[in-house]
Enzyme design. Structure first.
Site, PDB file in Angstrom:
ATOM      1  N   LYS A  30      52.067  15.408  56.151  1.00 43.25           N
ATOM      2  CA  LYS A  30      52.172  16.480  54.763  1.00 43.25           C
ATOM      3  C   LYS A  30      51.830  17.749  55.124  1.00 43.25           C
ATOM      4  O   LYS A  30      52.306  18.542  54.597  1.00 43.25           O
ATOM      5  CB  LYS A  30      51.120  15.676  53.770  1.00 43.25           C
ATOM      6  CG  LYS A  30      49.606  15.877  54.296  1.00 43.25           C
ATOM      7  CD  LYS A  30      48.623  15.150  53.163  1.00 43.25           C
ATOM      8  CE  LYS A  30      47.102  15.257  53.671  1.00 43.25           C
ATOM      9  NZ  LYS A  30      46.320  14.547  52.834  1.00 43.25           N
ATOM     10  N   ARG A  42      36.501  11.811  45.633  1.00 47.62           N
ATOM     11  CA  ARG A  42      37.903  12.095  45.168  1.00 47.62           C
ATOM     12  C   ARG A  42      38.658  10.918  44.315  1.00 47.62           C
ATOM     13  O   ARG A  42      37.810  10.469  43.751  1.00 47.62           O
ATOM     14  CB  ARG A  42      38.739  12.637  46.469  1.00 47.62           C
ATOM     15  CG  ARG A  42      39.883  13.406  45.942  1.00 47.62           C
ATOM     16  CD  ARG A  42      40.597  13.934  47.264  1.00 47.62           C
ATOM     17  NE  ARG A  42      41.273  13.070  48.034  1.00 47.62           N
ATOM     18  CZ  ARG A  42      42.074  13.119  48.957  1.00 47.62           C
ATOM     19  NH1 ARG A  42      42.266  14.439  49.584  1.00 47.62           N
ATOM     20  NH2 ARG A  42      42.980  12.265  49.345  1.00 47.62           N
TER      21      ARG A  42
HETATM   22  C1  PLP Z   1      46.002  13.768  53.902  1.00 49.87           C
HETATM   23  C2  PLP Z   1      45.431  12.354  53.648  1.00 49.87           C
HETATM   24  C3  PLP Z   1      45.357  11.438  54.995  1.00 49.87           C
HETATM   25  C4  PLP Z   1      45.415  11.932  55.973  1.00 49.87           C
HETATM   26  O1  PLP Z   1      44.497  12.876  56.838  1.00 49.87           O
HETATM   27  P1  PLP Z   1      44.027  13.598  57.837  1.00 49.87           P
HETATM   28  O2  PLP Z   1      42.550  14.145  57.837  1.00 49.87           O
HETATM   29  O3  PLP Z   1      44.947  14.609  58.295  1.00 49.87           O
HETATM   30  O4  PLP Z   1      44.157  12.680  59.004  1.00 49.87           O
HETATM   31  C5  PLP Z   1      44.597  10.205  54.613  1.00 49.87           C
HETATM   32  N1  PLP Z   1      44.525   9.659  53.543  1.00 49.87           N
HETATM   33  C6  PLP Z   1      45.081  10.291  52.306  1.00 49.87           C
HETATM   34  C7  PLP Z   1      44.742   9.706  51.196  1.00 49.87           C
HETATM   35  C8  PLP Z   1      45.296  11.690  52.490  1.00 49.87           C
HETATM   36  O5  PLP Z   1      45.651  12.393  51.270  1.00 49.87           O
END
Ligand code: PLP
Length: 356
Positions: free
Chosen positions: A36, A131
């Site tokens: 992302k 969250r």
């Molecule tokens: C962005 C995201 C991740 C990945 O997180 P990183 O800190 O970049 O490894 C994993 N799970 C969810 C739900 C996310 O939104």
């Protein structure tokens, strides 16, 4: 050559991905590699899949559609709990979707059946970060209910820590998740994956203190930058030189270090703070807050310091730079996670993926 330019270092990214895939697979953990921060770059997703990542994760349906259109086969995980309004796109394009609301699960099931499909869901549990997710005390009942909804298949459960509340994943909150998994299974509800988290949880694997029962990870930042912002560290076994931002000097002049006149607020509504170091050699580079937050820029060139930025200009102190500089020269930076995210999202920053 056009600037500003963001260059992906193929070798470093490949090394990080390989290392993290092996770490996960050695421990029997399924890896969702998260793209992302690059707005779903298909070349990166392809590289991750070629190196053994089990799935590709992104937070935006648009990015998943982009990757599918580029012939990336997936499977794809949608990391942001979906909007009701995007459910048709989710059913068409997403293999596993993170959820946290029974009403959304029902809507997903209905739309899936209408299209002759079954939608896989991964139910999120909030174990403290505040969250997404059902609060852990209510998780078992809600997830058992979700598993009974027609048109969906419970693929797994998961949690996310670190990103919002900054809560650090540890054995205690991971065990909470494992115990919820057991309680759900004791009610004759089966699922494959207990997804323990993101980069902030990677140190549990590193130290080999991850509780038994966690068999999924979703990793983005660690692969893409070799950093862990929640725990404020870099991974010594990963590369941090994965991206280089190049920006061109458009003005180079000696000026005072403190503004002349009464100070109000800057373009972003902040009150800037200046340290009086006398006259300094300053460079303006043609990049600004619209493209990258100036406090997330880390100069690679020695003797360069980022001072402050407005929407289109970033001012650097280059007095201590050894060597000569002139207008038109290019300076280089590494980026924090937040800075990389904004630079990737800015359409004014040229992306160079040619090394992948
Ligand atoms: C962005 C995201 C991740 C990945 O997180 P990183 O800190 O970049 O490894 C994993 N799970 C969810 C739900 C996310 O939104």
């Amino acid at each position: 050559m056009r600037y500003p330019r963001l260059i992906a270092n193929g070798k470093a990214l490949e090394y990080n991905a390989k290392t993290v895939v092996k770490m996960c697979h050695d421990m029997g953990i399924e890896l969702t590699a998260v793209v992302k921060v690059t707005c779903g770059e298909p070349r990166l997703a392809k590289m991750y899949l070629d190196l053994g990542a089990d799935m590709i994760g992104d937070s935006r349906v648009e990015n998943i559609v982009k990757m599918r259109n580029a012939d990336i086969k997936g499977p794809f995980v949608l990391l942001r709990i979906p909007m009701i309004s995007e459910i048709p796109d989710v059913i068409e394009n997403v293999d596993v979707v993170l959820v946290s609301e029974l009403s959304v699960v029902s809507a997903l099931g209905k739309e899936a059946l209408r299209r002759g499909k079954i939608q896989k869901i991964l139910y999120m549990i909030d174990v403290g970060d505040l969250r997404e997710g059902v609060w852990y005390e209510n998780a078992v009942d809600e997830i058992v209910k979700a598993s009974k909804v027609d048109g969906v298949n419970l693929y797994g459960i998961g949690t996310n820590l670190g990103c919002y509340g900054g809560v650090i994943p540890n054995e205690e909150n991971m065990n909470l998740l494992v115990n919820i998994a057991k309680a759900i299974k004791s009610r004759e509800v089966n699922f494959r994956i207990v997804s323990g988290g993101n980069t902030a949880a990677l140190y549990l694997l590193e130290k080999n203190i991850l509780p038994n029962g966690i068999n999924g990870y979703r990793l983005g930042e660690s692969i893409v930058l070799g950093t862990d912002v929640t725990n404020n560290r870099t991974f010594p076994f990963l590369h941090q030189d994965t991206f280089t931002l190049q920006s061109e000097i458009v003005e180079l002049k000696t000026k005072p270090s403190v503004p002349h006149g009464k100070i109000g607020r800057d373009a972003m509504g902040r009150i800037p703070v200046f340290e009086d170091l006398g006259k300094r050699l300053k460079a303006i580079v043609a990049i600004g807050e619209q493209d990258v937050p100036s406090d997330g820029l880390k100069p690679i060139n020695k003797g360069v310091r980022v001072l402050h930025a407005s929407s289109d200009h970033t001012v650097l102190d280059v007095t201590d730079f050894k060597g000569s500089l002139k207008v038109g020269d290019v300076l280089e930076f590494r980026l924090t996670y937040g800075a990389l995210l904004r630079a990737m999202t800015s359409s004014y920053v040229y992306k160079d993926w040619s090394q992948l």
